[in-house]
Enzyme design. Structure first.
Site, short mmCIF file in Angstrom:
data_model
loop_
_atom_site.label_atom_id
_atom_site.label_comp_id
_atom_site.label_asym_id
_atom_site.label_seq_id
_atom_site.Cartn_x
_atom_site.Cartn_y
_atom_site.Cartn_z
N LYS A 162 0.81 -1.20 0.00
CA LYS A 162 0.00 0.00 0.00
C LYS A 162 0.85 1.25 0.00
O LYS A 162 0.45 2.32 -0.41
CB LYS A 162 -0.87 0.04 1.27
CG LYS A 162 -1.85 -1.07 1.43
CD LYS A 162 -2.55 -0.93 2.79
CE LYS A 162 -3.39 -2.14 3.07
NZ LYS A 162 -3.87 -2.16 4.47
N GLY A 163 2.09 1.10 0.54
CA GLY A 163 2.90 2.28 0.87
C GLY A 163 3.21 3.24 -0.26
O GLY A 163 3.46 4.40 -0.01
N ASP A 219 14.30 -1.46 1.68
CA ASP A 219 14.97 -1.63 2.97
C ASP A 219 15.91 -2.85 2.84
O ASP A 219 17.04 -2.72 2.41
CB ASP A 219 13.84 -1.82 4.00
CG ASP A 219 14.30 -2.01 5.43
OD1 ASP A 219 14.15 -1.09 6.24
OD2 ASP A 219 14.78 -3.11 5.74
N ARG A 234 -0.04 7.25 7.16
CA ARG A 234 0.16 7.22 5.71
C ARG A 234 -0.24 8.54 5.07
O ARG A 234 0.24 8.90 4.00
CB ARG A 234 -0.69 6.11 5.07
CG ARG A 234 -0.23 4.69 5.41
CD ARG A 234 -0.93 3.72 4.48
NE ARG A 234 -0.85 2.34 4.94
CZ ARG A 234 0.18 1.51 4.70
NH1 ARG A 234 1.22 1.94 4.04
NH2 ARG A 234 0.14 0.27 5.13
N LYS A 268 17.36 2.50 1.53
CA LYS A 268 18.23 2.41 2.71
C LYS A 268 19.39 1.47 2.37
O LYS A 268 19.30 0.26 2.64
CB LYS A 268 17.47 1.78 3.89
CG LYS A 268 16.32 2.58 4.46
CD LYS A 268 15.79 1.82 5.70
CE LYS A 268 14.45 2.30 6.15
NZ LYS A 268 13.87 1.47 7.22
N ASP A 279 3.54 3.70 6.75
CA ASP A 279 2.74 3.62 7.98
C ASP A 279 3.52 3.12 9.19
O ASP A 279 4.60 2.53 9.07
CB ASP A 279 1.56 2.67 7.78
CG ASP A 279 1.99 1.20 7.79
OD1 ASP A 279 2.97 0.87 7.10
OD2 ASP A 279 1.37 0.40 8.51
N PHE A 281 13.59 4.01 10.89
CA PHE A 281 12.20 3.70 10.56
C PHE A 281 11.45 5.01 10.30
O PHE A 281 11.44 5.91 11.13
CB PHE A 281 11.53 2.92 11.69
CG PHE A 281 10.18 2.40 11.29
CD1 PHE A 281 10.06 1.27 10.48
CD2 PHE A 281 9.03 3.06 11.69
CE1 PHE A 281 8.82 0.80 10.09
CE2 PHE A 281 7.77 2.59 11.30
CZ PHE A 281 7.67 1.46 10.50
N VAL A 282 10.86 5.11 9.11
CA VAL A 282 10.19 6.36 8.73
C VAL A 282 8.70 6.13 8.47
O VAL A 282 8.28 5.02 8.14
CB VAL A 282 10.84 6.99 7.47
CG1 VAL A 282 12.24 7.50 7.78
CG2 VAL A 282 10.88 6.00 6.31
N GLU A 321 7.80 1.79 -5.97
CA GLU A 321 7.84 1.34 -4.57
C GLU A 321 8.09 2.54 -3.66
O GLU A 321 8.72 3.52 -4.07
CB GLU A 321 8.96 0.29 -4.45
CG GLU A 321 9.29 -0.21 -3.06
CD GLU A 321 8.19 -1.02 -2.40
OE1 GLU A 321 7.04 -0.53 -2.37
OE2 GLU A 321 8.47 -2.12 -1.90
N ASP A 322 7.60 2.47 -2.42
CA ASP A 322 7.83 3.56 -1.46
C ASP A 322 9.24 3.54 -0.91
O ASP A 322 9.92 4.57 -0.83
CB ASP A 322 6.80 3.50 -0.31
CG ASP A 322 6.72 2.11 0.33
OD1 ASP A 322 7.39 1.17 -0.14
OD2 ASP A 322 5.97 1.96 1.31
P1 5GP Z 1 12.07 -4.68 2.18
O1 5GP Z 1 11.47 -5.91 1.60
O2 5GP Z 1 12.93 -3.91 1.20
O3 5GP Z 1 12.79 -4.97 3.48
O4 5GP Z 1 10.93 -3.74 2.65
C1 5GP Z 1 9.98 -3.26 1.84
C2 5GP Z 1 8.73 -2.86 2.59
O5 5GP Z 1 8.94 -2.78 4.01
C3 5GP Z 1 8.32 -1.49 2.17
O6 5GP Z 1 7.48 -1.54 1.05
C4 5GP Z 1 7.61 -0.96 3.40
O7 5GP Z 1 6.27 -1.38 3.39
C5 5GP Z 1 8.31 -1.65 4.56
N1 5GP Z 1 9.32 -0.78 5.18
C6 5GP Z 1 10.66 -0.89 5.07
N2 5GP Z 1 11.27 0.10 5.75
C7 5GP Z 1 10.28 0.86 6.28
C8 5GP Z 1 10.27 2.06 7.08
O8 5GP Z 1 11.30 2.66 7.44
N3 5GP Z 1 9.05 2.53 7.42
C9 5GP Z 1 7.89 1.93 7.05
N4 5GP Z 1 6.77 2.50 7.46
N5 5GP Z 1 7.87 0.81 6.30
C10 5GP Z 1 9.05 0.29 5.92
#
Ligand code: 5GP
Length: 192
Positions: free
Chosen positions: A58-59, A118, A180, A146, A174, A167-168, A114-115
Site C-alpha cells: 500500500k505504501g 529496505d 500514511r 536504505k 505507515d 524507521f520512517v 515502490e515507497d
Molecule cells: P524490504 O522488503 O525492502 O525490506 O521492505 C519493503 C517494505 O517494508 C516497504 O514496502 C515498506 O512497506 C516496509 N518498510 C521498510 N522500511 C520501512 C520504514 O522505514 N518505514 C515503514 N513505514 N515501512 C518500511
C-alpha cells in the site's frame, strides 16, 4: 492525532495510545521537487515506449499518484500487493503476494513503483515473479532507499532519496496502519 512541525521533535499521541517521537526528514516541498525530477528522468528513458506503471501497495500509493503525473509517456496503470512487515518495524523476511496484476505483461515495459527499499527482499521477490512472465523490460523507481539495510543485491533504477537505517513514516508509509496520510516523511525516534 497531532503532526510534528518541521524541525520539531514533539511527542505524538498515537491512536492506540502509544507516545511517538518524530522528526521531519523530508518536507513536502523537497519531496515534490524530487518526484518531479524523477518523472522527468523516467520520461527521458521511456518517452517513445508504452509503459505499464505498477503501484506496489500500500505504501507507494501517494508517491505513485504524484510520479505518474510527472511522466510524459503513454502509461497504463496496474497495482500489486505484497506484505512483509505486519505491525512490527523490522521485516519478517518473508514476502507474500496479496494482490496480483490485472493484465498480462509479456513483451511489455514495466515500471515498478515502490515507497522504500529496505532489505530489498520485496522488490527482488516482485522482480523475479514478474520476470517469469517475460516482460520486455522491468524498471523500478523507489522514493526511498536504505543502502545500509540491504540483505540482497538490489538497487532501484530510479531513487528519490537515500536515507539511513531508520524507521520512517508518512507520504504513504505507515506505523501500525497510521500516518500514511502525512504529506511529509518523518523519522520515528522512539516508540514509548
Ligand atoms: P524490504 O522488503 O525492502 O525490506 O521492505 C519493503 C517494505 O517494508 C516497504 O514496502 C515498506 O512497506 C516496509 N518498510 C521498510 N522500511 C520501512 C520504514 O522505514 N518505514 C515503514 N513505514 N515501512 C518500511
Amino acid at each position: 492525532m497531532t503532526s510534528p512541525k518541521n524541525g520539531n521533535k514533539p511527542t505524538v499521541k498515537h491512536p492506540a495510545g502509544i507516545q511517538l517521537k518524530m522528526s521531519t526528514l523530508l518536507d513536502e516541498k523537497k519531496i515534490q521537487g524530487r518526484v518531479k525530477e524523477m518523472g522527468e528522468e523516467i520520461t527521458k528513458l521511456c518517452k517513445k515506449e508504452d509503459l505499464i506503471a505498477v503501484c506496489v501497495l500500500k505504501g507507494s500509493f501517494m508517491f505513485y499518484a504524484d510520479l505518474i503525473r510527472n511522466i510524459d509517456a503513454d502509461v497504463r496503470l496496474d497495482f500489486i500487493g505484497c506484505s512483509s512487515y505486519g505491525n512490527a518495524t523490522q521485516s519478517s523476511g518473508e514476502v507474500k503476494m496479496t494482490l496480483d496484476l490485472t493484465q498480462g505483461i509479456e513483451g511489455k515495459n514495466v515500471l515498478l513503483v515502490e515507497d522504500i527499499v529496505d532489505s530489498g527482499l520485496t522488490m527482488s521477490f516482485i522482480t523475479k515473479t514478474l520476470q517469469a512472465r517475460n516482460p520486455k523490460k522491468i524498471l523500478s523507481a523507489s522514493l526511498l532507499f536504505k543502502p545500509e539495510a540491504l540483505k540482497v543485491d538490489y538497487k532501484p533504477d530510479f531513487v528519490g532519496f537515500e536515507i539511513g537505517n531508520e524507521f520512517v513514516v508518512g507520504y504513504g508509509l505507515d506505523y501500525q496502519g497510521y500516518y500514511r496520510n502525512l504529506p511529509y516523511v518523518a523519522v520515528v525516534e522512539s516508540l514509548n
